[in-house]
Structures are given as structure tokens and as C-alpha cells.
Design an enzyme around this catalytic site. Structure first.
Site: not given
Length: 274
Positions: A138, A151
Site C-alpha cells: 500500500s 495496518y
């Protein structure tokens, strides 16, 4: 001989579109997922388009399902050309609101699940002296944001793992690629785990950030764009180490590159809290 691809987390979103894209490129694609009952949609499309897609049970948190899936694939095809590590989920909550259990669960799926699956396919890739491993990271694997430290830290770890793997695996003809999406139109927000409680001192911050992320997701990059980027990467003779996907990802990474740490921190504060 069929080229063979494995995609984890293929029941929806990026994994779903990537499995279809690989099959359309001629790969015999094993669309793996924790619950194979969710595989009916991709199988319907495969039937209509005459694509080589098989749905296989694989839970990245369950080593026995990984071993069983990989053994089945190797027994049937005697090779694995591409592994796309996509399975993961989104944990929301500021650090003080997260339990150690929350963080362990996040890493269990987003990091250790990737490690387990890579370790399962490497003997085959080494023996054939070729293979491509695609890790779905990401933009949050290179940039910290508030309210999602669990995360983000799992994706930072995945980036470090991927960089190390590139050195270890290139002598065996195995390539490692990192994909760095920004906010994508998927069901990630529908399945996220939010630990922020009503009486949390971070509640106002969390609500504001989440509201912004949900708005961004509504205008986010379609998951098909991530799949296209993966196809571009694996079909390149010399793929790049990293591929950002989405205008937001590129914007944030360019800003980080052009600014000092303090300038970038102030930029993020303005973007998120103004």
C-alpha cells in the site's frame, strides 16, 4: 505448458480482478480464498469467458490449507509461475486503543500470512529457476498516517520483507515486486475492524480521518487498475521493485520525496485535519 498463477484473497476486490486478469492473459489461475462458497461469481465469469480459473481453499492464517493448496497445484501443474499475495484486512484504531491481540491478529494475516504462502511456493520456484512473487502492499507501506498504525506497520514490514527477498531470490531467477495502491474502490471499508470506542480520547480524530477515507474510497481507483498494473509488472522483462497505483498514491509519494520530514508531516496534517 500452462503458465500457472496463484492469487490469495480472490473472493472480491483486487484479488478478484487480478485472478480474472491473469486468466485473460493465459495463465491457469488458482483463485484462492478462505471461504470457497464465495467463489461462485468468479467461476461464472470464467465459464462465460472460457477462462482457466479454479477456486481453491486457502486461508493464509492456516498453514495446513496453504500446504494442501500448493501441493494440489504442484501435483496438477508441476510448476508455479506467479504468486500474488493479496489477502489482508484493514485495522482501524489509534495505538492506545489497540490491544496487543489486535496488533498480533493484523500481522498474522497481513504479514505472516504472506510469509507462510511464499515459503510454501519457493521450493517449486527455485527448482524451476523462475517465478514472480507479487506482494500487495500500500502507499501506507511507505507513509505513516494516523488512526491506522496497525495496518500501516504491517505494510511497512511487508515492504522490508520484499526488499530483502529481492536480494535472496534473484540468484534463483525469482523476481519480487511490490504493488502500492492508494485508496481503492473495494469492500475493504466494509470489512474493516475498528477498535475506536465511544469514550476514546481519539474518537474525534478517528471519526474525521475515517470520514475522509470513506469519501476517498467512493472516488478511489478501481481495482481493475491494480490488476492492470500487476499484469504490466509481471510481463516486463525487468520489472521495477515498486509500482504505485492511483493518483492519490503517486501524489503522496511525490510529496514525501520532495519535502523534508517536517514539511511532509505538516502537509499530511493539513490534508487530514484542515
Amino acid at each position: 505448458m500452462d503458465k500457472v498463477a496463484i492469487v490469495t484473497g480472490s473472493s472480491s476486490g483486487i484479488g478478484f480482478e487480478t485472478a480474472l486478469a491473469l486468466a485473460r492473459e493465459g495463465y491457469h489461475t488458482y483463485a484462492t480464498m478462505r471461504d470457497i462458497r464465495k467463489g461462485s461469481k468468479i467461476l461464472d465469469i470464467a465459464k462465460k469467458e472460457d477462462l482457466k480459473i479454479e477456486v481453491v481453499e486457502l486461508d493464509v492464517n492456516n498453514e495446513s490449507t496453504i500446504k494442501k493448496a500448493v501441493e494440489k497445484i504442484v501435483n496438477e501443474k508441476n510448476r508455479i509461475d506467479v504468486l500474488v499475495n493479496n489477502a489482508g484486512y484493514f485495522l482501524v484504531g489509534c495505538l492506545e486503543d489497540l490491544s496487543i491481540g489486535d496488533l498480533k491478529d493484523q500481522f498474522e494475516t497481513n504479514f505472516f500470512g504472506v510469509v507462510r504462502t511464499i515459503q510454501a511456493v519457493l521450493p517449486t520456484m527455485r527448482s524451476q529457476k523462475s517465478g514472480i512473487i507479487v506482494n500487495i502492499s500500500s502507499v501506507a507501506g511507505r507513509i505513516g498516517f494516523p488512526v491506522t498504525p496497525g495496518y500501516i506497520s504491517s505494510k511497512f514490514a511487508l515492504e522490508g520483507l520484499s526488499e530483502s527477498m529481492r536480494y535472496e531470490l534473484f540468484p534463483f531467477g525469482i523476481k519480487t515486486i511490490i504493488i502500492e495502491p492508494g485508496v481503492i474502490k473495494t469492500n475493504l471499508f466494509a470489512t474493516l475492524k475498528n477498535t475506536t470506542k465511544a469514550n476514546s480520547p481519539y474518537k474525534e480524530m478517528a471519526d474525521k480521518v475515517m470520514k475522509g477515507l470513506v469519501m476517498m474510497s467512493e472516488m478511489g481507483t478501481p481495482p481493475q487498475e491494480v490488476a492492470k498494473t500487476i499484469i504490466k509488472a509481471i510481463t516486463s522483462e525487468n520489472p521495477l521493485p515498486r509500482y504505485p497505483v492511483g493518483n492519490d498514491a503517486i501524489m503522496f509519494l511525490e510529496a514525501k520525496k520532495d519535502k523534508t520530514d517536517i514539511e511532509f508531516e505538516n502537509y499530511i496534517k493539513k490534508e487530514l485535519f484542515s
